[in-house]
Design an enzyme around this catalytic site. Structure first.
Site, short mmCIF file in Angstrom:
data_model
loop_
_atom_site.label_atom_id
_atom_site.label_comp_id
_atom_site.label_asym_id
_atom_site.label_seq_id
_atom_site.Cartn_x
_atom_site.Cartn_y
_atom_site.Cartn_z
N ASN A 6 -54.90 34.32 20.47
CA ASN A 6 -55.89 33.95 21.47
C ASN A 6 -55.86 32.42 21.61
O ASN A 6 -56.33 31.71 20.72
CB ASN A 6 -57.28 34.43 21.01
CG ASN A 6 -58.38 33.99 21.97
OD1 ASN A 6 -58.11 33.42 23.04
ND2 ASN A 6 -59.62 34.24 21.58
N TRP A 7 -55.29 31.97 22.72
CA TRP A 7 -55.12 30.52 22.89
C TRP A 7 -56.41 29.84 23.36
O TRP A 7 -56.45 28.62 23.47
CB TRP A 7 -53.98 30.24 23.88
CG TRP A 7 -52.63 30.68 23.38
CD1 TRP A 7 -52.35 31.31 22.20
CD2 TRP A 7 -51.37 30.52 24.05
NE1 TRP A 7 -50.99 31.56 22.10
CE2 TRP A 7 -50.37 31.09 23.24
CE3 TRP A 7 -50.99 29.98 25.28
CZ2 TRP A 7 -49.02 31.10 23.59
CZ3 TRP A 7 -49.65 30.00 25.65
CH2 TRP A 7 -48.68 30.55 24.80
N LYS A 8 -57.41 30.63 23.68
CA LYS A 8 -58.71 30.11 24.14
C LYS A 8 -58.50 29.11 25.28
O LYS A 8 -57.59 29.29 26.08
CB LYS A 8 -59.49 29.53 22.95
CG LYS A 8 -59.62 30.57 21.82
CD LYS A 8 -60.60 30.19 20.74
CE LYS A 8 -60.65 31.29 19.69
NZ LYS A 8 -61.61 31.04 18.62
N HIS A 58 -65.28 38.60 23.47
CA HIS A 58 -65.12 37.63 22.39
C HIS A 58 -66.48 36.99 22.08
O HIS A 58 -67.29 36.77 22.97
CB HIS A 58 -64.10 36.55 22.79
CG HIS A 58 -63.69 35.72 21.62
ND1 HIS A 58 -64.47 34.68 21.15
CD2 HIS A 58 -62.62 35.78 20.80
CE1 HIS A 58 -63.88 34.15 20.09
NE2 HIS A 58 -62.75 34.79 19.86
N GLU A 96 -67.32 34.07 21.52
CA GLU A 96 -67.62 32.82 22.24
C GLU A 96 -68.20 33.14 23.62
O GLU A 96 -69.07 32.42 24.11
CB GLU A 96 -66.34 31.97 22.33
CG GLU A 96 -66.02 31.34 20.98
CD GLU A 96 -64.55 31.13 20.69
OE1 GLU A 96 -63.73 31.19 21.61
OE2 GLU A 96 -64.23 30.90 19.50
N GLU A 124 -64.30 40.29 14.21
CA GLU A 124 -64.28 38.83 14.07
C GLU A 124 -65.67 38.34 13.69
O GLU A 124 -66.52 38.12 14.57
CB GLU A 124 -63.87 38.18 15.39
CG GLU A 124 -62.47 38.50 15.84
CD GLU A 124 -61.89 37.39 16.71
OE1 GLU A 124 -60.80 36.90 16.38
OE2 GLU A 124 -62.54 36.99 17.70
N GLY A 132 -62.83 29.73 13.41
CA GLY A 132 -62.63 28.30 13.54
C GLY A 132 -63.24 27.48 12.42
O GLY A 132 -63.35 26.26 12.54
N SER A 144 -60.09 32.54 11.24
CA SER A 144 -59.40 31.64 10.31
C SER A 144 -58.20 32.29 9.62
O SER A 144 -57.95 32.03 8.43
CB SER A 144 -60.38 31.07 9.27
OG SER A 144 -61.39 30.32 9.91
N GLY A 152 -56.66 32.73 16.32
CA GLY A 152 -57.03 31.65 17.22
C GLY A 152 -56.19 30.41 16.95
O GLY A 152 -55.04 30.30 17.39
N GLY A 153 -56.75 29.48 16.19
CA GLY A 153 -56.12 28.18 15.97
C GLY A 153 -54.64 28.24 15.59
O GLY A 153 -53.81 27.51 16.16
P1 13P Z 1 -59.56 31.14 14.56
O1 13P Z 1 -58.31 31.86 14.12
O2 13P Z 1 -59.29 29.78 15.12
O3 13P Z 1 -60.62 31.16 13.51
O4 13P Z 1 -60.14 31.97 15.81
C1 13P Z 1 -60.30 33.33 15.71
C2 13P Z 1 -60.61 33.87 17.04
O5 13P Z 1 -61.67 33.63 17.58
C3 13P Z 1 -59.59 34.69 17.70
O6 13P Z 1 -60.11 35.34 18.81
#
Ligand code: 13P
Length: 251
Positions: A9-11, A95, A97, A167, A173, A212, A233-234
């Site tokens: 997920n590149w957000k 998600h 967020e 999640e 994050g 994470s 994510g990251g």
């Molecule tokens: P991180 O891997 O950066 O913690 O993010 C997880 C995430 O929200 C994937 O959708």
């Protein structure tokens, strides 16, 4: 019987050019990898270019959200048909967020999951508790409600295609992932509930852990019998780290 899945997920990251370079790096870093499904989910603006950059590689294309209607007067929104037209096969839905920062509620998430499935896209339904909810002992209740309302619009034959990503909000994050045991426990509960709602189809639903995840921690999660991969994510913004996560699952 469930193929492992690693989703990136590149957000809200990457220009079109950066996205193309990252996609090319992921595709070349994964040459020769078999038996793991891999999908990257760039921002909408980069989907077409990333699709081209992935052309010919087994890495699939996914989006980060969609609207539940197929078309109409919904300024700023994107439909399942538009994503399918760009070559998407997956779409992230609900998600945390979007739930926390943009007010997306369970009912809307459910409509989106149904729209994705009807539009030939595989929904990746995200569920997870916040730190406050966890400390108040409400983790299971929150996740069960999110998963139930999120899947209400699915028929059993559609449910088999579903992906659910656990999640926990406090792990996203933060560099502080859940433990493998905790992720495994929630995945087991999810599969039990999915079995009550969808019968045998639940055995085919892939359940991911997200929060994470790194090349160092992925092994702990996928060693859990009910965890079928990760939503990253990251670490998915680094082609080398993302490929290392996929390789750890392929071994
Ligand atoms: P991180 O891997 O950066 O913690 O993010 C997880 C995430 O929200 C994937 O959708």
């Amino acid at each position: 019987m469930r193929a492992p899945l690693i989703a990136g997920n590149w957000k809200m990251h990457t220009t079109v050019r950066e996205a193309r370079d990252l996609a090319s790096g992921v595709a070349s870093g994964l040459a020769g990898i078999a038996d793991v499904d891999v999908v990257v989910c760039p921002p909408f603006t980069a989907l077409a270019e990333v699709g081209r950059a992935l052309g010919g590689s087994p890495v699939e294309l996914g989006a980060q959200d969609l609207h539940w209607e197929s078309e109409g007067a919904y300024t700023g929104e994107i439909s399942a048909a538009m994503l399918w037209d760009l070559g998407c096969t997956y779409v992230i839905v609900g998600h945390s967020e979007r739930r926390r920062l943009l007010g997306e509620e369970d009912e809307a998430v459910g409509r989106k999951v149904a729209a994705a499935a009807s539009g030939e896209l595989i929904p990746i339904l995200c569920v997870g508790e916040s730190l406050d909810e966890r400390e108040a002992g409400r983790t299971e209740r929150i996740i069960q409600t999110q998963a139930r309302i999120g899947t209400l619009g699915l028929a059993s034959e559609q449910a088999a295609q579903l992906v659910v990503a656990y999640e926990p909000v406090w792990a996203i994050g933060t560099g502080v992932p859940a433990t493998g045991a905790e992720a495994g426990r929630i995945a087991r509960l999810l599969r039990e509930w999915l079995g009550e709602w969808f019968g045998d189809a639940a055995a085919g639903i892939r359940i991911l852990y997200g929060g994470s995840v790194t090349p160092e921690t992925i092994g702990e999660f996928v060693s859990q019998p009910e965890v079928d991969g990760a939503l990253v994510g990251g670490a998915s913004l680094n082609a080398g780290a993302f490929a290392a996560i996929v390789r750890a699952v392929a071994v």
